[in-house]
Each structure stands twice: as C-alpha cells, then as structure tokens.
Write a protein that holds these residues in place. Structure first.
Motif, PDB file in Angstrom:
ATOM      1  N   VAL A 199       0.905  -1.067  -0.103  1.00 49.41           N
ATOM      2  CA  VAL A 199      -0.053  -0.134  -0.046  1.00 49.41           C
ATOM      3  C   VAL A 199       0.691   1.424   0.003  1.00 49.41           C
ATOM      4  O   VAL A 199       1.844   1.285   0.575  1.00 49.41           O
ATOM      5  N   THR A 238       0.618   5.526   0.422  1.00 51.79           N
ATOM      6  CA  THR A 238       0.043   6.767   0.732  1.00 51.79           C
ATOM      7  C   THR A 238      -0.163   7.898   0.036  1.00 51.79           C
ATOM      8  O   THR A 238       0.261   7.769  -1.151  1.00 51.79           O
ATOM      9  N   ALA A 267       3.161  -1.232   4.129  1.00 50.19           N
ATOM     10  CA  ALA A 267       3.246  -0.053   3.592  1.00 50.19           C
ATOM     11  C   ALA A 267       4.753   0.265   2.835  1.00 50.19           C
ATOM     12  O   ALA A 267       5.568  -0.436   3.308  1.00 50.19           O
ATOM     13  N   GLU A 314       7.325   5.295   5.895  1.00 52.48           N
ATOM     14  CA  GLU A 314       7.082   5.964   6.926  1.00 52.48           C
ATOM     15  C   GLU A 314       8.068   7.332   7.392  1.00 52.48           C
ATOM     16  O   GLU A 314       9.036   7.320   6.998  1.00 52.48           O
ATOM     17  N   TYR A 340       2.122   7.349   8.672  1.00 56.29           N
ATOM     18  CA  TYR A 340       1.735   6.587   7.834  1.00 56.29           C
ATOM     19  C   TYR A 340       0.929   5.222   8.193  1.00 56.29           C
ATOM     20  O   TYR A 340       0.171   4.907   7.787  1.00 56.29           O
ATOM     21  N   ARG A 341       1.466   4.938   9.602  1.00 55.95           N
ATOM     22  CA  ARG A 341       0.861   3.958  10.180  1.00 55.95           C
ATOM     23  C   ARG A 341      -0.724   4.280  10.574  1.00 55.95           C
ATOM     24  O   ARG A 341      -1.310   3.455  10.058  1.00 55.95           O
ATOM     25  N   VAL A 388      -2.707   4.583   6.740  1.00 55.29           N
ATOM     26  CA  VAL A 388      -3.107   3.039   6.445  1.00 55.29           C
ATOM     27  C   VAL A 388      -4.055   2.363   7.351  1.00 55.29           C
ATOM     28  O   VAL A 388      -4.906   1.802   6.698  1.00 55.29           O
ATOM     29  N   VAL A 424       3.899  -1.602   8.647  1.00 55.63           N
ATOM     30  CA  VAL A 424       4.387  -0.192   8.367  1.00 55.63           C
ATOM     31  C   VAL A 424       5.836  -0.151   8.727  1.00 55.63           C
ATOM     32  O   VAL A 424       6.090  -0.636   9.966  1.00 55.63           O
ATOM     33  N   GLN A 478       1.786  -4.301  -5.796  1.00 57.84           N
ATOM     34  CA  GLN A 478       2.276  -2.936  -5.138  1.00 57.84           C
ATOM     35  C   GLN A 478       1.752  -1.865  -5.639  1.00 57.84           C
ATOM     36  O   GLN A 478       1.987  -1.478  -6.841  1.00 57.84           O
TER      37      GLN A 478
END
Ligand code: PGA
Length: 260
Positions: free
Chosen positions: A35, A37, A65, A68, A80-81, A84, A101, A129
């Motif tokens: 993932v 962001t 992810a 971060e 980003y944690r 997500v 992440v 991805q």
C-alpha cells in the motif's frame, strides 16, 4: 514495457484496480497488498471499501506500506501507520497483525530498514504493489539519486516533497526531514506493480518514468525494469506520453483473458 491504461477519472481508475484486487483475493484469500499513501491511491481504497461493505472478505489479506516518516510521535494522525489504518486496515477489516508499516520511531531507527526487509522476506513478499509518483519522480520516498538496487533504509526527503506534503500538517516545519522507505530494489521484488497518477501536475513525471531513459535521477523509471507493470492514468496525467495512441490501440485489442 509497462501496460498503460488511460481512464476517464481517478474514480474509474480506483474501481478498475479494486476490481482486479477483488478477483485476486477471491483466488488467493491470503493476498499481500503493498500500500502507498498520499492522495493518489485513495480512489482504490474507497472502491475496495465499497466491495468490503458489499460483503467481500479481506480478513486474510496482509498489507505492507511503502514508507513512514521518522520521528513523528506515536499515534500522530499523519504518520503512515495511522493513514494506513484509517484508509485501508479499518475499512477493509484487515487483521491488525497483518498490517505492516516501517518503524519510524527514533529509538532503534538504525535497524528499522533491515527489520522491515526481514518482515517482508519472512512473509514471502508482496503480490501487488500500489504506487503513486511524486513530482520529483520518487516512488515511495526514493528521491532522485536513489539506487535501483536500494533496500529499505532511512532517506532524507527533498524540500519539494516536504512542501508537497505540508498540506497534511499544520506547517512546513512539522513535516519530518527523514523517512524510512522501501528501496527501489525492494519495490521491484513485488510480483505486480500498479502505478497510478492523476492530474496535469504528474504528466512530466509519468512521461519520464514510462518513456524516459532509465536513470537514478528519475526513480520512477525503475518500473521499466519490472516484468509486470500496469500504469493507470487519467487523461491529464497521460498528456505528456509520446506513445499514447499505441497504448490506446493495445487496450482496444487486449485479449479478454489477460486482465491487468
Ligand atoms: P500524492 O503523492 O499521491 O499525494 O500526489 C504521490 C507521491 O508522493 O508518491
């Protein structure tokens, strides 16, 4: 060569990619989604969330992810944690134990890259991805100059990226200077790359990534090294592509069995 698909809108791109993921998850429930962001993948997450509400089961799906920020306080809404969790894990009903992440906390930051590489390879890698592309051409936070062989590590953001991301923070000063990001070499190990871009502001980076020379100065060009890449664009993001007519021709004659 990457497959380039131009659709009418970001929402149409989101539905196209989400439908593909839903089909994949139906045949492999323990699917692993990489993932990204930023704003670009949000239409994909919104479309996936609609599928979840309609009963698609994502409970065995894992997420990794791309990157971060370093040094944000735990639980910061723009970490980003947290992003997500908010846009992917909760709406899709992922098991929190399956959501990964990079660890951007300052304590132990020296080993954050290696720990994430170990988690990725221990898991067996990423099936698909999702990628955005920055105006600098970055993939993840691999800014220009990043090695095509690079693995997850601490990087320094460019001022351009910090300014672009300041919209998520109260001020530019709050945007971290460092990040932990999957390397280009890490990203290239995913089995399928899906790069999305929308809007005129991405047209130059898209053209350079898809059709320009392979160079560390344009990290996005690393996608040319991958065997299975799908680039999904709106017309504005596609406007700088030289071979656009051919991409459309290929789409018009695409064998039904092929998928994306
Ligand atoms: P954006 O960012 O999706 O918010 O435009 C993309 C990126 O920086 O990779």
């Amino acid at each position: 060569m990457a497959e380039v698909i131009v659709v009418d809108s970001a929402a149409a791109a989101g539905e196209l990619v989400a439908s593909h993921i839903v089909r994949e998850v139906a045949s492999l429930p323990a699917y692993t989604l990489g993932v990204a962001t930023g704003s670009t993948p949000l239409p994909v997450y919104e479309a996936l969330a609609a599928h979840a509400r309609a009963g698609v089961d994502f409970s065995q799906v894992s997420a990794f992810a791309l990157d971060e920020y370093v040094g944000l306080p735990a639980g910061h809404p723009e970490s980003y944690r947290a992003v997500v969790d908010r846009h992917v894990a909760q709406p899709l009903g992922l098991d929190p134990r399956n959501v990964h992440v990079p660890d951007g906390s300052l304590a132990g930051i020296e080993t954050a890259g290696q720990r994430y590489e170990d988690a990725l390879s221990g898991h067996g890698g990423v099936d698909l991805q999702l990628l955005g592309i920055g105006a600098t051409g970055h993939l993840g936070f691999n800014e220009p100059g990043s090695s095509f062989g690079s693995l997850t590590r601490v990087k320094t953001l460019t001022e351009r990226t910090r300014i672009d991301n300041a919209r998520f923070f109260a001020s530019l000063d709050e945007v971290p200077i460092h990040c932990v990001t999957q390397g280009l070499g890490t990203i290239l190990r995913a089995r399928h790359l899906v790069l999305l871009a929308f809007g005129e502001g991405k047209a130059d980076a898209v053209a350079a990534a898809v059709e320009g020379p392979l160079t560390a100065s344009m990290p996005g060009s690393a996608i040319q090294l991958h065997a299975h890449v799908t680039v999904v664009l709106d017309p504005a993001a596609a406007s700088g592509l030289e071979h656009r007519e051919y991409y459309q021709w290929a789409q018009d004659h695409k064998p039904d069995w092929q998928g994306i």
